[in-house]
Design an enzyme around this catalytic site. Structure first.
Site, PDB file in Angstrom:
ATOM      1  N   TYR A  31       0.839  -1.211   0.000  1.00 50.48           N
ATOM      2  CA  TYR A  31       0.000   0.000   0.000  1.00 50.48           C
ATOM      3  C   TYR A  31       0.867   1.251   0.000  1.00 50.48           C
ATOM      4  O   TYR A  31       1.823   1.365   0.767  1.00 50.48           O
ATOM      5  CB  TYR A  31      -0.918   0.018   1.229  1.00 50.48           C
ATOM      6  CG  TYR A  31      -1.541   1.373   1.462  1.00 50.48           C
ATOM      7  CD1 TYR A  31      -2.570   1.819   0.653  1.00 50.48           C
ATOM      8  CD2 TYR A  31      -1.060   2.230   2.450  1.00 50.48           C
ATOM      9  CE1 TYR A  31      -3.124   3.086   0.824  1.00 50.48           C
ATOM     10  CE2 TYR A  31      -1.598   3.495   2.636  1.00 50.48           C
ATOM     11  CZ  TYR A  31      -2.633   3.916   1.821  1.00 50.48           C
ATOM     12  OH  TYR A  31      -3.160   5.173   1.982  1.00 50.48           O
ATOM     13  N   GLY A  77      -5.005   5.967   0.197  1.00 51.15           N
ATOM     14  CA  GLY A  77      -6.363   6.044   0.712  1.00 51.15           C
ATOM     15  C   GLY A  77      -7.316   5.180  -0.074  1.00 51.15           C
ATOM     16  O   GLY A  77      -7.056   3.988  -0.315  1.00 51.15           O
ATOM     17  N   HIS A  83      -0.827  17.252  -0.688  1.00 52.74           N
ATOM     18  CA  HIS A  83      -1.205  17.567   0.692  1.00 52.74           C
ATOM     19  C   HIS A  83      -0.740  18.957   1.126  1.00 52.74           C
ATOM     20  O   HIS A  83      -0.913  19.328   2.288  1.00 52.74           O
ATOM     21  CB  HIS A  83      -0.659  16.514   1.650  1.00 52.74           C
ATOM     22  CG  HIS A  83      -1.606  15.377   1.873  1.00 52.74           C
ATOM     23  ND1 HIS A  83      -2.781  15.513   2.582  1.00 52.74           N
ATOM     24  CD2 HIS A  83      -1.563  14.084   1.458  1.00 52.74           C
ATOM     25  CE1 HIS A  83      -3.421  14.355   2.607  1.00 52.74           C
ATOM     26  NE2 HIS A  83      -2.708  13.477   1.937  1.00 52.74           N
ATOM     27  N   ASN A 106       2.472   9.839   7.390  1.00 50.60           N
ATOM     28  CA  ASN A 106       1.388   8.995   7.875  1.00 50.60           C
ATOM     29  C   ASN A 106       1.622   8.626   9.336  1.00 50.60           C
ATOM     30  O   ASN A 106       1.794   7.469   9.695  1.00 50.60           O
ATOM     31  CB  ASN A 106       1.326   7.737   6.998  1.00 50.60           C
ATOM     32  CG  ASN A 106       0.057   6.949   7.171  1.00 50.60           C
ATOM     33  OD1 ASN A 106       0.080   5.738   7.118  1.00 50.60           O
ATOM     34  ND2 ASN A 106      -1.061   7.604   7.381  1.00 50.60           N
ATOM     35  N   ARG A 125     -11.300  26.385  50.131  1.00 53.41           N
ATOM     36  CA  ARG A 125     -11.375  25.145  50.894  1.00 53.41           C
ATOM     37  C   ARG A 125     -11.168  23.906  50.018  1.00 53.41           C
ATOM     38  O   ARG A 125     -10.535  22.933  50.430  1.00 53.41           O
ATOM     39  CB  ARG A 125     -12.742  25.068  51.574  1.00 53.41           C
ATOM     40  CG  ARG A 125     -12.838  23.965  52.596  1.00 53.41           C
ATOM     41  CD  ARG A 125     -14.231  23.642  53.096  1.00 53.41           C
ATOM     42  NE  ARG A 125     -15.232  24.665  52.903  1.00 53.41           N
ATOM     43  CZ  ARG A 125     -16.541  24.392  52.913  1.00 53.41           C
ATOM     44  NH1 ARG A 125     -16.967  23.153  53.082  1.00 53.41           N
ATOM     45  NH2 ARG A 125     -17.431  25.358  52.737  1.00 53.41           N
TER      46      ARG A 125
END
Length: 516
Positions: A63, A70, A93, A205, A289
């Site tokens: 891949y 994708g 990208h 990635n 407190r």
């Protein structure tokens, strides 16, 4: 925007475990990063790249190497185009937006990515690791837009700017100026890389943007957890509060370590191991407190969040992973940033509660109905001129505004998963958005804490004017430090410059308290 100081020690990156502190030390210039020198480490890196080469010669299917990315994973890449594919990945990208990451954030991102690749199962070459290391060594910082990652399939878009710079494309910050990556690489004696198959995917990635930011956020949160404890002690004493609320025996009955530690620190600051009960006021309001219970939530969360962040930091988080020993390609989803998303959503919630706590404490301090004898708005003016002076009135308004904005940011980002990329990335982490949110909440809470430093300086001195009791030594020393940084507000003056100096001091360690 250059590094703060010249480094004196080196952090070795060779796949061994890295800590949050080491990442931030490199990011702030206190230490240098260097690839490990051992031959075994280099051989481990080379083995993955060599296995990939053999697989390609045998027409193996991998891949993102022999297929598209994708939902395009069914598209087979012709063998004569495989070498071009990595460059297409970082090119398309290049669509980031928003502010640029700061130099400190960028260094943290580079360290996180380099450390992940050093795990030796990403199939990259040794030359790629060296090129990435040299960006850190010479402080050549890619200009990375902060917006555009959904935090699964990795921080693809922001990390594309790192991949592009390694190849001599896009822009960097170098020697105090913006310049082209090609010019900066030439200046430091490097040639642009031609990425090998899988290398763009290995660079992009992964979860390194969110993880680098998370390291910075974690340390800043720890500083705020400690400072808000010291400020609580100041506010208890300044408001003539009841130190019995922090009794050791009381906190033994509820065994959460975080509140116990906060109560012990307040007890020690007040020098009240066995405090006398305030007969006039048995119980202070909750913001005093219950302060250990609020602060202690973050204190107890920090070790757990460290584990999540450091496990991610020391992981191989790209896809697919390469197992050269078993001669396998392992397709999975380690790019999913769910642990960082959880860590950052949790962190920002706990930190925003500190802002809210300090805001409530300040509201008590400036109000004559609740501050037990201090002047209205903590004004240091006396006599006829008191009528025209307003002390910290505007500071309290600003602190309230910063707190409100911090609280508004606490919606968890991780629940806003979006299906993207033709429903291939149909469940995503939003970890990078969570990390950016956390940094914004920290920024706002640091502004609140800086405002509270001004208020503590004012309130402690004004209480000393009317108190029959001496200021406990730890708080006396703290007041002395504050007094050197902030003159008492007598006549109204603009406080913005002093506020900014205090904020800067918070972020550079000037106001660190409780070293352990």
């Amino acid at each position: 925007m250059a590094m703060q100081t010249k480094s004196t020690t080196t952090v070795i990156l060779d796949g061994s475990r890295l800590t949050i502190e080491e990442v931030v030390d490199i990011a702030t210039g206190r230490r240098r990063a260097s690839l490990g020198p051992s031959e075994a480490f280099r051989q481990r890196i080379d083995a993955g790249a060599q296995f990939l080469d053999r697989l390609l010669l045998e027409d193996g299917v991998v891949y993102g190497v022999t297929t598209g990315y994708g939902d395009s994973c069914t598209v087979q890449i012709p063998s004569d185009l495989i070498a071009e594919l990595p460059h297409h990945l970082y090119t398309y990208h290049g669509i980031g937006a928003g502010r640029l990451f700061t130099p400190e954030e960028t260094r943290a991102i580079l360290v996180a990515r380099l450390n992940s690749l050093c795990q030796g199962v990403s199939g990259v070459s040794w030359e790629l690791l060296v090129q990435l290391e040299q960006l850190l060594v010479h402080d050549v910082l890619p200009l990375i837009p902060s917006e555009g990652s959904v935090g699964a399939s990795g921080d693809l878009t922001p990390l594309s700017y790192v991949a592009a710079v390694l190849c001599g494309e896009r822009e960097v910050w170098y020697q105090g100026a913006k310049t082209s990556a090609a010019e900066a690489l030439k200046a430091i004696g490097l040639k642009p890389l031609r990425l090998r198959p899988k290398e763009a995917l290995a660079l992009m990635n992964g979860t390194s943007v969110m993880t680098g930011l998370a390291c910075i956020a974690w340390l800043r949160a720890q500083s705020l957890e400690r400072l808000s404890t010291r400020l609580t002690a100041c506010n208890v004493w300044a408001s003539d509060g009841n130190a019995h609320h922090f009794d050791e025996k009381l906190f033994q009955a509820k065994p959460h370590a975080g509140p116990q530690l906060a109560a012990r620190r307040i007890r020690e600051d007040l020098m009240s191991e066995k405090p006398a009960r305030n007969e006039l006021r048995l119980q202070d309001r909750y913001s005093l407190r219950c302060a250990p219970h609020v602060i202690g939530v973050l204190g107890d969360a920090l070790p757990f969040l460290r584990q999540l962040i450091e496990n991610e930091l020391n992981s191989a988080n790209d896809n697919p992973l390469i197992d050269p020993e078993g001669e396998r390609v392992l397709h999975g989803g380690h790019f999913y940033g769910g642990h960082i998303a959880l860590a950052m959503d949790t962190l920002k919630n706990a930190v925003a509660n500190l802002a809210d706590l300090m805001d409530r404490q300040l509201a008590l301090l400036v109000d004559q109905r609740y501050n037990h004898g201090l002047p209205s708005n903590l004004s240091g003016s006396t006599g006829p001129r008191a009528a025209i002076n307003h002390g910290l009135k505007a500071l309290q308004i600003s602190v309230s505004a910063w707190t409100a904005e911090a609280l508004k940011q606490t919606m968890p980002a991780s629940v806003f998963s979006r299906s993207t990329e033709c429903h291939n990335q149909d469940k995503v982490s939003m970890g990078t958005i969570a990390a950016r949110d956390a940094l914004r909440v920290l920024e706002l809470t640091e502004q609140v804490a800086a405002g509270m430093l001004i208020a503590a300086r004012q309130a402690l001195e004004l209480r000393l004017r009317i108190s029959e009791l001496p200021l406990p030594a730890p708080l006396r020393n703290f007041l002395d430090e504050l007094s050197r940084a902030i003159p008492l507000v007598v006549e109204d003056r603009a406080l913005d410059r002093e506020l900014q100096e205090l904020i800067h001091g918070l972020r550079t360690g000037r106001w660190e308290v409780y070293s352990a």
